[in-house]
Enzyme design. Structure first.
Site, PDB file in Angstrom:
ATOM      1  N   GLU A   1      11.849  13.260  -0.606  1.00  0.00           N
ATOM      2  CA  GLU A   1      10.800  12.607  -1.330  1.00  0.00           C
ATOM      3  C   GLU A   1       9.653  13.060  -0.843  1.00  0.00           C
ATOM      4  O   GLU A   1       8.520  13.223  -1.684  1.00  0.00           O
ATOM      5  CB  GLU A   1      10.938  11.000  -0.998  1.00  0.00           C
ATOM      6  CG  GLU A   1       9.568  10.391  -1.638  1.00  0.00           C
ATOM      7  CD  GLU A   1       9.463  10.026  -2.918  1.00  0.00           C
ATOM      8  OE1 GLU A   1      10.466  10.293  -3.853  1.00  0.00           O
ATOM      9  OE2 GLU A   1       8.433   9.715  -3.582  1.00  0.00           O
TER      10      GLU A   1
ATOM     11  N   SER B   1      13.088   5.863 -14.351  1.00  0.00           N
ATOM     12  CA  SER B   1      11.720   6.534 -15.014  1.00  0.00           C
ATOM     13  C   SER B   1      11.795   8.153 -14.462  1.00  0.00           C
ATOM     14  O   SER B   1      11.690   9.091 -15.369  1.00  0.00           O
ATOM     15  CB  SER B   1      10.547   5.856 -14.800  1.00  0.00           C
ATOM     16  OG  SER B   1       9.434   6.619 -14.691  1.00  0.00           O
ATOM     17  N   SER B   2      11.712   8.090 -13.147  1.00  0.00           N
ATOM     18  CA  SER B   2      11.828   9.561 -12.513  1.00  0.00           C
ATOM     19  C   SER B   2      12.660  10.224 -12.947  1.00  0.00           C
ATOM     20  O   SER B   2      12.613  11.609 -13.202  1.00  0.00           O
ATOM     21  CB  SER B   2      11.470   9.378 -10.897  1.00  0.00           C
ATOM     22  OG  SER B   2      10.701   8.327 -10.607  1.00  0.00           O
TER      23      SER B   2
ATOM     24  N   HIS C   1       0.716  -1.080  -0.108  1.00  0.00           N
ATOM     25  CA  HIS C   1       0.063  -0.048  -0.116  1.00  0.00           C
ATOM     26  C   HIS C   1       0.957   1.337  -0.083  1.00  0.00           C
ATOM     27  O   HIS C   1       0.483   2.310  -0.957  1.00  0.00           O
ATOM     28  CB  HIS C   1      -0.796  -0.126   1.305  1.00  0.00           C
ATOM     29  CG  HIS C   1      -1.417   1.432   1.585  1.00  0.00           C
ATOM     30  ND1 HIS C   1      -2.516   1.899   0.708  1.00  0.00           N
ATOM     31  CD2 HIS C   1      -1.250   2.298   2.597  1.00  0.00           C
ATOM     32  CE1 HIS C   1      -2.719   3.106   1.327  1.00  0.00           C
ATOM     33  NE2 HIS C   1      -2.159   3.495   2.313  1.00  0.00           N
TER      34      HIS C   1
ATOM     35  N   TYR D   1       8.727  15.940  -0.029  1.00  0.00           N
ATOM     36  CA  TYR D   1       8.608  17.441  -0.709  1.00  0.00           C
ATOM     37  C   TYR D   1       8.246  17.080  -2.210  1.00  0.00           C
ATOM     38  O   TYR D   1       7.456  17.708  -3.082  1.00  0.00           O
ATOM     39  CB  TYR D   1       9.842  18.163  -0.682  1.00  0.00           C
ATOM     40  CG  TYR D   1       9.891  18.657   1.019  1.00  0.00           C
ATOM     41  CD1 TYR D   1       8.722  19.246   1.556  1.00  0.00           C
ATOM     42  CD2 TYR D   1      10.846  18.192   1.474  1.00  0.00           C
ATOM     43  CE1 TYR D   1       8.475  19.495   2.794  1.00  0.00           C
ATOM     44  CE2 TYR D   1      10.715  18.476   3.057  1.00  0.00           C
ATOM     45  CZ  TYR D   1       9.641  19.283   3.691  1.00  0.00           C
ATOM     46  OH  TYR D   1       9.543  19.416   4.880  1.00  0.00           O
TER      47      TYR D   1
ATOM     48  N   LYS E   1       3.562  29.839   2.797  1.00  0.00           N
ATOM     49  CA  LYS E   1       2.978  29.466   1.717  1.00  0.00           C
ATOM     50  C   LYS E   1       1.405  29.532   2.358  1.00  0.00           C
ATOM     51  O   LYS E   1       0.694  30.110   1.432  1.00  0.00           O
ATOM     52  CB  LYS E   1       3.359  27.915   1.166  1.00  0.00           C
ATOM     53  CG  LYS E   1       4.565  28.034   0.513  1.00  0.00           C
ATOM     54  CD  LYS E   1       4.900  26.979  -0.217  1.00  0.00           C
ATOM     55  CE  LYS E   1       4.129  27.235  -1.568  1.00  0.00           C
ATOM     56  NZ  LYS E   1       5.135  27.306  -2.644  1.00  0.00           N
TER      57      LYS E   1
ATOM     58  N   HIS F   1      13.413  12.017   3.056  1.00  0.00           N
ATOM     59  CA  HIS F   1      12.781  12.859   3.404  1.00  0.00           C
ATOM     60  C   HIS F   1      12.283  14.183   2.240  1.00  0.00           C
ATOM     61  O   HIS F   1      11.381  14.638   1.818  1.00  0.00           O
ATOM     62  CB  HIS F   1      13.259  13.861   4.686  1.00  0.00           C
ATOM     63  CG  HIS F   1      12.471  15.094   4.909  1.00  0.00           C
ATOM     64  ND1 HIS F   1      11.676  14.601   5.755  1.00  0.00           N
ATOM     65  CD2 HIS F   1      12.438  16.388   4.684  1.00  0.00           C
ATOM     66  CE1 HIS F   1      10.882  15.951   6.143  1.00  0.00           C
ATOM     67  NE2 HIS F   1      11.018  16.673   5.385  1.00  0.00           N
TER      68      HIS F   1
ATOM     69  N   THR G   1       6.847  27.054   4.922  1.00  0.00           N
ATOM     70  CA  THR G   1       5.556  26.193   4.843  1.00  0.00           C
ATOM     71  C   THR G   1       4.485  27.268   5.388  1.00  0.00           C
ATOM     72  O   THR G   1       3.228  27.446   4.542  1.00  0.00           O
ATOM     73  CB  THR G   1       5.390  24.964   5.492  1.00  0.00           C
ATOM     74  OG1 THR G   1       6.710  24.346   5.191  1.00  0.00           O
ATOM     75  CG2 THR G   1       4.323  24.139   4.808  1.00  0.00           C
TER      76      THR G   1
ATOM     77  N   ASP H   1       5.956  20.992 -27.350  1.00  0.00           N
ATOM     78  CA  ASP H   1       5.888  19.632 -26.397  1.00  0.00           C
ATOM     79  C   ASP H   1       7.105  19.802 -25.529  1.00  0.00           C
ATOM     80  O   ASP H   1       7.626  20.937 -25.303  1.00  0.00           O
ATOM     81  CB  ASP H   1       6.086  18.661 -27.737  1.00  0.00           C
ATOM     82  CG  ASP H   1       5.581  17.198 -27.110  1.00  0.00           C
ATOM     83  OD1 ASP H   1       5.986  16.799 -26.198  1.00  0.00           O
ATOM     84  OD2 ASP H   1       5.129  16.508 -27.974  1.00  0.00           O
TER      85      ASP H   1
ATOM     86  N   TRP I   1       7.051   0.419   3.921  1.00  0.00           N
ATOM     87  CA  TRP I   1       7.467   0.827   2.803  1.00  0.00           C
ATOM     88  C   TRP I   1       8.979   1.713   3.091  1.00  0.00           C
ATOM     89  O   TRP I   1       9.453   1.813   2.113  1.00  0.00           O
ATOM     90  CB  TRP I   1       6.641   1.979   2.343  1.00  0.00           C
ATOM     91  CG  TRP I   1       6.705   3.327   2.806  1.00  0.00           C
ATOM     92  CD1 TRP I   1       6.016   3.743   4.209  1.00  0.00           C
ATOM     93  CD2 TRP I   1       7.553   4.438   2.491  1.00  0.00           C
ATOM     94  NE1 TRP I   1       6.759   4.993   4.540  1.00  0.00           N
ATOM     95  CE2 TRP I   1       7.417   5.616   3.488  1.00  0.00           C
ATOM     96  CE3 TRP I   1       8.286   4.792   1.204  1.00  0.00           C
ATOM     97  CZ2 TRP I   1       7.947   6.732   3.244  1.00  0.00           C
ATOM     98  CZ3 TRP I   1       8.732   6.237   1.184  1.00  0.00           C
ATOM     99  CH2 TRP I   1       8.730   7.033   1.947  1.00  0.00           C
TER     100      TRP I   1
ATOM    101  N   ARG J   1       2.108   1.789  15.186  1.00  0.00           N
ATOM    102  CA  ARG J   1       1.853   1.364  13.808  1.00  0.00           C
ATOM    103  C   ARG J   1       2.277  -0.138  13.173  1.00  0.00           C
ATOM    104  O   ARG J   1       2.788  -0.540  14.037  1.00  0.00           O
ATOM    105  CB  ARG J   1       2.291   2.671  12.760  1.00  0.00           C
ATOM    106  CG  ARG J   1       3.856   2.497  12.618  1.00  0.00           C
ATOM    107  CD  ARG J   1       4.480   3.779  12.141  1.00  0.00           C
ATOM    108  NE  ARG J   1       4.146   3.807  10.492  1.00  0.00           N
ATOM    109  CZ  ARG J   1       4.966   4.397   9.828  1.00  0.00           C
ATOM    110  NH1 ARG J   1       6.098   5.037  10.357  1.00  0.00           N
ATOM    111  NH2 ARG J   1       4.906   4.258   8.580  1.00  0.00           N
TER     112      ARG J   1
ATOM    113  N   HIS K   1      15.676  13.377  11.504  1.00  0.00           N
ATOM    114  CA  HIS K   1      14.440  13.772  12.444  1.00  0.00           C
ATOM    115  C   HIS K   1      13.612  12.254  12.412  1.00  0.00           C
ATOM    116  O   HIS K   1      12.634  12.125  13.202  1.00  0.00           O
ATOM    117  CB  HIS K   1      13.640  14.902  12.125  1.00  0.00           C
ATOM    118  CG  HIS K   1      12.795  14.859  10.783  1.00  0.00           C
ATOM    119  ND1 HIS K   1      12.632  16.110  10.224  1.00  0.00           N
ATOM    120  CD2 HIS K   1      12.394  13.920  10.095  1.00  0.00           C
ATOM    121  CE1 HIS K   1      12.086  15.854   9.058  1.00  0.00           C
ATOM    122  NE2 HIS K   1      11.823  14.582   8.944  1.00  0.00           N
ATOM    123  N   HIS K   2      13.835  11.354  11.459  1.00  0.00           N
ATOM    124  CA  HIS K   2      13.029  10.262  11.363  1.00  0.00           C
ATOM    125  C   HIS K   2      13.837   9.114  12.191  1.00  0.00           C
ATOM    126  O   HIS K   2      13.302   8.008  12.532  1.00  0.00           O
ATOM    127  CB  HIS K   2      12.916   9.444   9.949  1.00  0.00           C
ATOM    128  CG  HIS K   2      12.281  10.503   9.086  1.00  0.00           C
ATOM    129  ND1 HIS K   2      10.840  10.321   8.795  1.00  0.00           N
ATOM    130  CD2 HIS K   2      12.760  11.475   8.454  1.00  0.00           C
ATOM    131  CE1 HIS K   2      10.539  11.244   7.848  1.00  0.00           C
ATOM    132  NE2 HIS K   2      11.671  12.064   7.512  1.00  0.00           N
TER     133      HIS K   2
ATOM    134  N   SER L   1      -1.750  26.500  -5.950  1.00  0.00           N
ATOM    135  CA  SER L   1      -1.811  27.998  -6.163  1.00  0.00           C
ATOM    136  C   SER L   1      -2.321  28.520  -7.484  1.00  0.00           C
ATOM    137  O   SER L   1      -3.063  29.527  -7.495  1.00  0.00           O
ATOM    138  CB  SER L   1      -0.307  28.339  -6.477  1.00  0.00           C
ATOM    139  OG  SER L   1       0.531  27.957  -5.332  1.00  0.00           O
TER     140      SER L   1
HETATM  141 CU   LIG Z   1      11.447  13.652   7.063  1.00  0.00          CU
END
Ligand SMILES: [Cu+2]
Ligand SMILES: [Cu+2]
Lengths: 270, 557, 192
Positions: free
Chosen positions: B276, B190-191, B80, B278, B352, B274, B349, B109, B162, B471, B323-324, B289
């Site tokens: 990722e 791909s990315s 998931h 963003y 924004k 991290h 943030t 294009d 994940w 979790r 921080h993780h 926006s």
């Molecule tokens: Cu993070």
């Protein structure tokens, strides 16, 4: 000096009356039974209230605008689209609030790292899927397994124990008021020893040790769980700590010394 | 691949419309076709990963085993997560990029159309590879029911979350880990190709007069995202390559026995992980926006500060990964640094959010579905931001980490954040793409059902997390029952409401295919400011901006 | 499309690709970089343990006494006994101490093991120095072999003042999967 600032900051927080308000219910972090858990709880609540405050301001403006400036009420779009002054203000104010939050956080974090002058050292080893507790100076060592019968897990019809999935065969026993240093490591994958009421969570990493400390002021039985995914039965390796008066602890130690060999030890070799 | 040729193709197709049948989709180099493909893939995977989420939620409906084993439960949470991140949010954002960036910068294009085709077609195979072990297992289970024993000794699908922490995924991982590793390699390639394409397009294909500070916010959001992708996808690739080597070639990057360190894995993973976060949200910021300023009929407030905030967020995103890992044991000084840096992210943030709200202030608001999703985003993403600030406070994070509080936090950021932004974007541009106005009533139902059930699902998770529920557990203690039941009910409603979305999208595509022309105005929402609204007809033709437009100061703002 | 733009595209693609390749390499660079930073900061209880020669100028700081605890873990599931002979001791910073760890191979096969040291608190790691340790290399144990293995260590006198307790822990790993062609460091090992 450090200690003094700390006391002052938290005395102030306590005065704000945020101590026990929500602590008893299961919707919030437990207020806990150690100084550390109280400090963490206060930090948690003050951050929460600050967020609420900011939320009220931001959402009021938002909902007011949604109500007031709708085309169906005949609103016409204004023309402004920038204002450096405003931008600077709403950069600075949050920044200052965060600085204000960082100060108590820094102090509490320091305290977590202060494992000095411990009265008792317990080494905790994570296994797939149980915990092993070793009292280094007393030479006591035992495993702590889930005590909930499998049938209660598999069969939805069976009545479940009150502490379903939070009960073990041999709880960790510690004396009240004593500073207990815990050393954590793992026998296989990464586990995490988490006891919310103590404000303690620390990873058990294979090959390395970690440490944290506990000093409980109220005797009782406290429960927690593994906090890091460690395989299929990650949800089935609870933690139970029994906090007892010192004399009782001494008796427990003596009893354990007597039938040390009788205690399940797991590995044949040791 | 000959890149020079590749660039030339952009004009080869100038004169004719789309090819017919399957060939059109397999060999297309048209940015709109590729954008559509990305969005369709994303939609498909959304339902696949959504069903997995429902398996998880139903198992958690009450204490005790409901219907799946703990092993299968872990496979569901893992897939998931992986599919939602890499197979839903990222492709959807890439779909928007393909559709909108060329039109928004006034280009015919993407800069590298053939490469574009390639970067898309890698993805379906990547996800096939990723799901293969699960499919094998499901076929095995089904065959068991009819007395056959297909794939009997085949191992489990990926089952370590994940984040696939070592050594659970390396020394202790099932065989299928190798499938996942190669799938991640393919997604990564791909990315990276897509990101290169996007950067080159934005740098070199802007129409004359389309200066940097006239770019729509969506383009800015994606430009920054593309740079994030280029910087961190190779790190993820390196990380899984190390896993592969540890698993098969006796290296010991993450195995203490050979001198490695499992914590190194977490550093590398979160150095990718991290940023990722963003990557998943910055294009969404861009969409919001666009939508907010359109439906406020008012220029985006503080454009240059929005751009600066986006860049600042991306930059800070590189230096907060630890921080993780506050509870993995680290020196006090290191924890302090990462705590401060993390708290700092709240500042840009916040800027924004304040700018969006100010854009709405004194606007001329209407509340069509895209705007509803954008407003939902504003409120609920902000709530996710608040729990983010709480998580940044290291001592408190000791108690939040690994609990359902974290699950609640990142679902507020990803579901009511990224996903709502994607919904807003789809409703926003669907009429422009198809020339058909979706059913507004159904759209509103979709919004309200999603918003309410989303909160029903994820808000109680804050409570159980704080109260001590970890979790990734298939079963839980009795005191967590009530909130888990609410969450499950919410999740089922949320899942069902998405069928509405499916119906709405299919309807629009059908009408488009049938050639129904509703004569929608070019500027469908009468407030669109970017080129697709001001310079192109509705529906947009297959080829746009064949002649390069001249952009003036009044064009985008 | 103009040749100018083709050239610009090509140049940009090259630049970005170099960036991508660099970041892939950077991922591998993180490995030594991490070890370096760990050793410097003592992250995860690691430090620059090994010193060939003790600085003769190191003077014991008699004003402070540090309690050192020893902890041992046999990792995984293999028939080995691994215990510290001394459970804990008190030393002054700068004072050198020799302690022994007992290991016994209870299996019928020769086993090569590797001990992984770890020190808490993290901030103490870089101040613990060793001139002798069985963890410097892999150790081979014949079937049934037993030995006392030495650690000769000291805490540097500039150990931060707030640190009063230090734990030195070893996890013993079965290293047969990771055999190295090196001469085992057996100085001071007492075979029993
Ligand atoms: Cu993070
Ligand atoms: Cu676990």
């Amino acid at each position: 000096m450090f200690q003094w600032t700390q006391k002052w900051v938290f005395a102030l927080l306590s005065c704000l009356g945020m101590q026990n308000a929500l602590a008893e219910s299961t919707v919030n972090m437990p207020y806990g039974v150690t100084r550390m858990s109280h400090d963490i709880y206060n930090l948690h609540m003050i951050t929460f209230y600050i967020c609420c405050g900011i939320g009220v301001v931001v959402f009021s403006v938002l909902f007011y605008s949604i109500y007031k400036y709708r085309r169906s009420r005949g609103a016409k779009a204004a023309n402004f689209h920038e204002h450096p002054g405003v931008e600077i203000i709403w950069t600075l104010i949050p920044f200052l609030i965060l600085v204000g939050l960082a100060i108590p956080a820094t102090i509490v974090l320091k305290d977590i790292h202060n494992t000095n002058e411990s009265d008792l050292i317990i080494k905790i080893t994570g296994y797939q899927w149980k915990w092993k507790y070793e009292y280094l100076d007393q030479g006591i060592s035992f495993f702590s397994n889930l005590a909930t019968p499998q049938i209660q897990i598999d069969d939805p019809q069976k009545t479940k124990n009150e502490w379903f999935l939070l009960e073990v065969d041999n709880p960790m026993v510690i004396p009240v008021h004593k500073k207990v240093k815990i050393l954590l490591t793992s026998n296989d994958v990464i586990h995490d020893w988490w006891l919310p009421a103590f404000g303690v969570k620390q990873d058990a990493i294979p090959g390395y040790i970690n440490e944290n400390w506990i000093q409980v002021d109220t005797p009782g039985i406290y429960r927690g769980q593994c906090g890091e995914l460690c395989g299929a039965y990650h949800g089935f390796m609870p933690i139970v700590v029994q906090v007892v008066p010192e004399e009782e602890f001494e008796q427990w130690v003596a009893a354990h010394m007597l039938n040390k060999t009788a205690v399940s030890n797991g590995r044949k070799a040791t | 691949m000959n890149l020079t040729d590749d660039m030339a193709t952009a004009h080869d197709h100038a004169d004719h419309g789309p090819a017919k049948g399957l060939k059109r989709w397999l060999f297309t180099t048209n940015h709109k076709d590729i954008g559509t493909l990305y969005l369709l893939l994303s939609l498909t995977m959304f339902f696949v990963a959504g069903i997995m989420a429902l398996v998880v939620r139903i198992e958690l409906f009450e204490p005790g085993k409901v219907w799946v084993t703990p092993e299968f439960f872990n496979q569901m949470t893992t897939l998931h997560g992986l599919i939602m991140v890499f197979g839903v949010i990222m492709p959807a954002m890439a779909g928007f990029a393909n559709w909108m960036i060329p039109m928004m910068v006034g280009a015919p294009d993407m800069a590298l159309p053939r490469l574009n085709n390639w970067s898309f077609w890698l993805l379906p195979f990547a996800f096939l590879l990723l799901s293969l072990p699960l499919l094998r297992e499901l076929v095995g289970m089904a065959s068991h029911l009819i007395g056959l024993n297909l794939f009997a000794g085949a191992g489990a699908a990926p089952d370590y979350g994940w984040t696939f922490y070592a050594p659970l995924s390396t020394t202790y991982g099932p065989d299928s880990t190798d499938y996942m590793i190669f799938a991640i390699h393919m997604m990564g390639i791909s990315s990276i190709l897509a990101a290169i394409n996007i950067v080159v397009t934005i740098f070199n294909m802007r129409a004359p007069g389309m200066t940097w500070m006239r770019l729509p916010m969506f383009v800015w959001g994606w430009l920054v995202t593309a740079f994030l992708l280029l910087a961190v996808m190779p790190v993820l690739a390196g990380c899984v390559t190390m896993m592969l080597m540890d698993r098969h070639f006796h290296t010991a990057f993450f195995e203490a026995a050979g001198g490695g360190d499992p914590i190194l894995f977490q550093h590398i993973f979160w150095f990718f992980g991290h940023p990722e976060v963003y990557i998943l949200i910055l294009p969404g910021f861009g969409i919001i926006s666009e939508v907010v300023q359109t439906f406020s009929r008012k220029r985006l407030f503080g454009y240059s500060f929005m751009v600066a905030a986006t860049i600042t967020i991306a930059f800070l995103g590189y230096i907060v990964w630890m921080h993780h890992m506050f509870t993995t044991g680290a020196p006090y000084a290191a924890q302090l640094f990462f705590m401060y840096a993390t708290m700092l992210i709240a500042v840009p943030t916040g800027v924004k959010v304040f700018n969006w709200v100010t854009t709405i202030f004194k606007g001329e608001l209407t509340f069509e579905t895209p705007m509803l999703f954008a407003l939902g985003f504003l409120v609920m993403f902000t709530i996710g931001g608040f729990s983010g600030v709480m998580l940044a406070i290291a001592p408190a994070d000791y108690q939040y980490r690994g609990s359902y509080f974290v699950v609640a936090h990142f679902h507020y950021v990803l579901v009511s954040g990224s996903l709502f932004a994607i919904f807003a974007g789809v409703y926003f541009w669907l009429p422009k793409w198809t020339g058909h106005m979706y059913n507004e009533t159904l759209g509103k139902w979709h919004f309200w059902l999603s918003a309410i059930s989303m909160n029903l699902t994820f808000f109680p998770m804050h409570f159980v997390g704080l109260a001590g529920m970890p979790r990734r557990i298939p079963d839980y203690a009795l005191q967590f029952t009530n909130f888990n039941q609410i969450a499950t009910v919410g999740a089922v409603i949320f899942g069902l409401s998405q069928l509405l979305f499916l119906a709405i999208v299919i309807r629009s595509c059908q009408k488009h295919k049938a050639g129904v022309n509703e004569h929608l105005p070019d500027n469908v929402w009468d407030g669109g400011r970017s080129l697709e609204w001001t310079r192109l007809p509705t529906p947009v033709p297959y080829h746009t901006f064949e002649t390069v437009p001249e952009i003036g100061p009044n064009d985008t703002h | 499309m103009t040749t100018d733009r083709k050239y610009k595209n090509k140049r940009l693609i090259w630049q970005l690709s170099v960036g991508v390749v660099f970041m892939f390499g950077f991922c591998y660079l993180l490995v030594p970089l991490y070890t370096l930073i760990c050793n410097h900061l003592g992250i995860n209880g690691r430090g620059d343990f090994f010193v060939r020669d003790v600085d003769p100028n190191v003077k014991a700081d008699l004003s402070r006494t540090i309690k050192v605890d020893f902890s041992t873990t046999v990792h995984g599931d293999f028939p080995f006994v691994f215990k510290s002979v001394t459970h804990h001791l008190s030393i002054h910073p700068g004072e050198k101490k020799l302690v022994y760890f007992y290991a016994e191979n209870q299996s019928a096969q020769g086993i090569t093991v590797q001990a992984i040291p770890s020190i808490t608190p993290d901030d103490a790691a870089k101040y613990l120095k060793k001139t002798q340790c069985f963890c410097f290399t892999q150790q081979y144990f014949a079937p049934g072999e037993r030995a006392d293995m030495p650690v000769y260590f000291y805490l540097e006198p500039n150990l931060p003042k707030e640190i009063k307790e230090v734990t030195l822990s070893y996890s013993l790993f079965d290293a047969r999967q990771y055999l190295k062609n090196e001469k085992p460091y057996t100085e001071g090992r007492i075979d029993l």
